[in-house]
Scaffold this motif. Structure first.
Motif, mmCIF file in Angstrom:
data_model
loop_
_atom_site.group_PDB
_atom_site.id
_atom_site.type_symbol
_atom_site.label_atom_id
_atom_site.label_comp_id
_atom_site.label_asym_id
_atom_site.label_seq_id
_atom_site.Cartn_x
_atom_site.Cartn_y
_atom_site.Cartn_z
ATOM 1 N N TYR A 154 0.795 -1.286 0.158
ATOM 2 C CA TYR A 154 0.038 0.094 -0.033
ATOM 3 C C TYR A 154 0.953 1.317 -0.007
ATOM 4 N N GLY A 155 0.298 2.404 -0.099
ATOM 5 C CA GLY A 155 1.075 3.570 -0.353
ATOM 6 C C GLY A 155 1.534 3.897 1.217
ATOM 7 N N VAL A 156 0.789 3.564 1.937
ATOM 8 C CA VAL A 156 1.375 3.751 3.321
ATOM 9 C C VAL A 156 2.089 2.765 4.116
ATOM 10 N N GLY A 157 2.243 1.657 3.363
ATOM 11 C CA GLY A 157 3.295 0.645 3.944
ATOM 12 C C GLY A 157 2.755 -0.785 3.530
ATOM 13 N N THR A 158 3.198 -1.882 4.482
ATOM 14 C CA THR A 158 2.709 -3.089 3.972
ATOM 15 C C THR A 158 1.655 -3.640 4.342
ATOM 16 N N SER A 159 0.705 -2.841 5.215
ATOM 17 C CA SER A 159 -0.461 -3.422 5.808
ATOM 18 C C SER A 159 -1.618 -2.655 5.237
ATOM 19 N N PRO A 160 -2.831 -3.096 5.152
ATOM 20 C CA PRO A 160 -4.042 -2.285 4.586
ATOM 21 C C PRO A 160 -4.146 -0.807 5.624
ATOM 22 N N PRO A 161 -4.265 0.142 5.112
ATOM 23 C CA PRO A 161 -4.693 1.375 5.639
ATOM 24 C C PRO A 161 -5.603 1.397 6.871
ATOM 25 N N ILE A 162 -5.626 2.096 7.851
ATOM 26 C CA ILE A 162 -6.763 2.296 8.810
ATOM 27 C C ILE A 162 -7.689 3.212 8.307
ATOM 28 N N VAL A 163 -8.871 2.812 8.188
ATOM 29 C CA VAL A 163 -10.084 3.702 7.620
ATOM 30 C C VAL A 163 -10.573 4.543 8.661
ATOM 31 N N GLU A 164 -10.484 5.981 8.333
ATOM 32 C CA GLU A 164 -10.679 7.011 9.532
ATOM 33 C C GLU A 164 -10.555 8.245 8.907
ATOM 34 N N GLY A 165 -11.306 8.994 9.391
ATOM 35 C CA GLY A 165 -11.212 10.622 8.990
ATOM 36 C C GLY A 165 -9.864 11.181 9.215
ATOM 37 N N ARG A 216 6.768 6.502 0.550
ATOM 38 C CA ARG A 216 8.184 6.913 0.984
ATOM 39 C C ARG A 216 8.609 7.919 0.424
ATOM 40 N N TYR A 217 8.217 8.019 -0.998
ATOM 41 C CA TYR A 217 8.685 9.216 -1.647
ATOM 42 C C TYR A 217 7.798 10.637 -1.599
ATOM 43 N N GLY A 218 6.884 10.407 -0.672
ATOM 44 C CA GLY A 218 6.103 11.879 -0.281
ATOM 45 C C GLY A 218 4.691 11.973 -1.091
ATOM 46 N N LEU A 219 4.153 10.830 -1.621
ATOM 47 C CA LEU A 219 2.802 11.102 -2.351
ATOM 48 C C LEU A 219 1.673 11.025 -1.419
#
Length: 323
Positions: A154-165, A216-219
């Motif tokens: 994922y764009g934020v790492g190896t685990s599925p993102p946390i769904v929150e506001g 990691r590259y800032g997207l």
């Protein structure tokens, strides 16, 4: 190459519309009226959840007819077709203003659903990202595998993102999650801080609102929010006409519609007027400018400002300066 940190926003796309179509005639089909109001095909009601963020005010003065909806100026622009995205890129590459929308980066734009998707011109400086370009910027981490580098799911790492506001944390995102109850996209609802899906809520968020959740590259907003068109297409197995590819994630889809393993096409070919949705937007890339030795603030000039920046950051970690 370089790639934008954020999606193209409603405010930016409205500026484009007002510049190239000041009278609101929409002869090129750059504006989809579902940006103003979307009537759901089942209920036939205007539903804000699926409506875009730009209004067309035909009574407004020339050059000001397209207006981003209040409080949605920094939302990603959606209901943009692949061809409209290509025209936006052509306009950028031709200097904006009166710049041409029909050639420069992508020539021979598809008009009919049977027309092929054109290739990037070899001297292009601004363009839609290729799959390879997007994939590396979104998922590559040079620090993985003891510094050998590798790709995250994922764009934020190896685990599925946390769904929150927003603003959330470093692994948060705006996308759907399963809650065991069938929703508009199957067993997924967009969770509004714990609430269930609501047709009357606009589920998009400001670009960069998840301020600590980047690749990691800032997207920002690699996961969730809105898919982004790639410049490649896939042959249409059911007939003529190329089907443009998109990547990233969407507010409307869950884990199976997000992440590095996911890429897809719409059902419609590039030249079709139907090729847009409430979860398709744009992210722009460009060729990297030549690096000038000693230009530590990356402004194209070597002067005392660069010396000052170098002096003040002496001993700082590699990569901490713009250049």
């Amino acid at each position: 190459y370089q790639i934008a940190k954020h999606h193209v926003t409603n405010a930016q796309y409205a500026e484009f519309l007002n510049t190239v179509d000041p009278d609101g005639s929409n002869s090129l089909g750059l504006y989809d009226n579902r940006m103003e109001q979307f009537f759901h095909p089942v209920s036939f009601l205007p539903l804000p959840a699926f409506t875009g963020g730009i209004d067309l005010d035909e009574a407004a003065p020339s050059g000001g007819k397209y207006v981003a909806k209040s409080d949605q100026e920094s939302f990603p622009a959606t209901w943009i077709s692949w061809v409209s995205g290509a025209r936006f890129v052509n306009w950028l590459s031709n200097g904006q203003g009166s710049g041409d929308t029909e050639s420069g980066v992508y020539n021979d734009l598809p008009v009919n659903s049977t027309d092929p998707v054109p290739s990037r011109q070899p001297d292009a400086t601004v363009f839609l990202p290729s799959e390879d370009e997007f994939y590396k910027a979104a998922y590559y981490d040079p620090d993985l595998n003891d510094g050998a580098g590798g790709y995250t799911e994922y764009g934020v790492g190896t685990s599925p993102p946390i769904v929150e506001g927003p603003a959330g944390g470093p692994t948060s995102a705006n996308y759907a999650q399963s809650d065991g109850v069938d929703g508009p996209g199957g067993d997924t609802y967009w969770q509004n801080n714990g609430g269930s899906f609501d047709d009357e809520i606009v589920h998009l968020t400001d670009v960069g609102a998840y301020s600590s959740a980047t690749s990691r590259y800032g997207l920002f907003d690699v996961d969730g929010t809105a898919y982004q068109w790639m410049e490649e297409a896939r042959p249409n197995q059911f007939g003529a006409g190329d089907l443009p590819l998109f990547r990233g994630g969407s507010w409307f889809h869950g884990e199976d519609g997000n992440g590095a393993a996911f890429h897809n096409t719409q059902f419609f070919a590039a030249g079709s007027s139907s090729l847009s949705s409430s979860y398709h937007g744009l992210r722009i890339a460009r060729s990297a400018p030549a690096i000038l030795a000693g230009d530590y603030n990356n402004d194209g000039i070597v002067n005392t400002a660069d010396y000052t920046l170098w002096r003040d950051n002496l001993g700082a970690p590699a990569g901490s300066l713009p250049n």
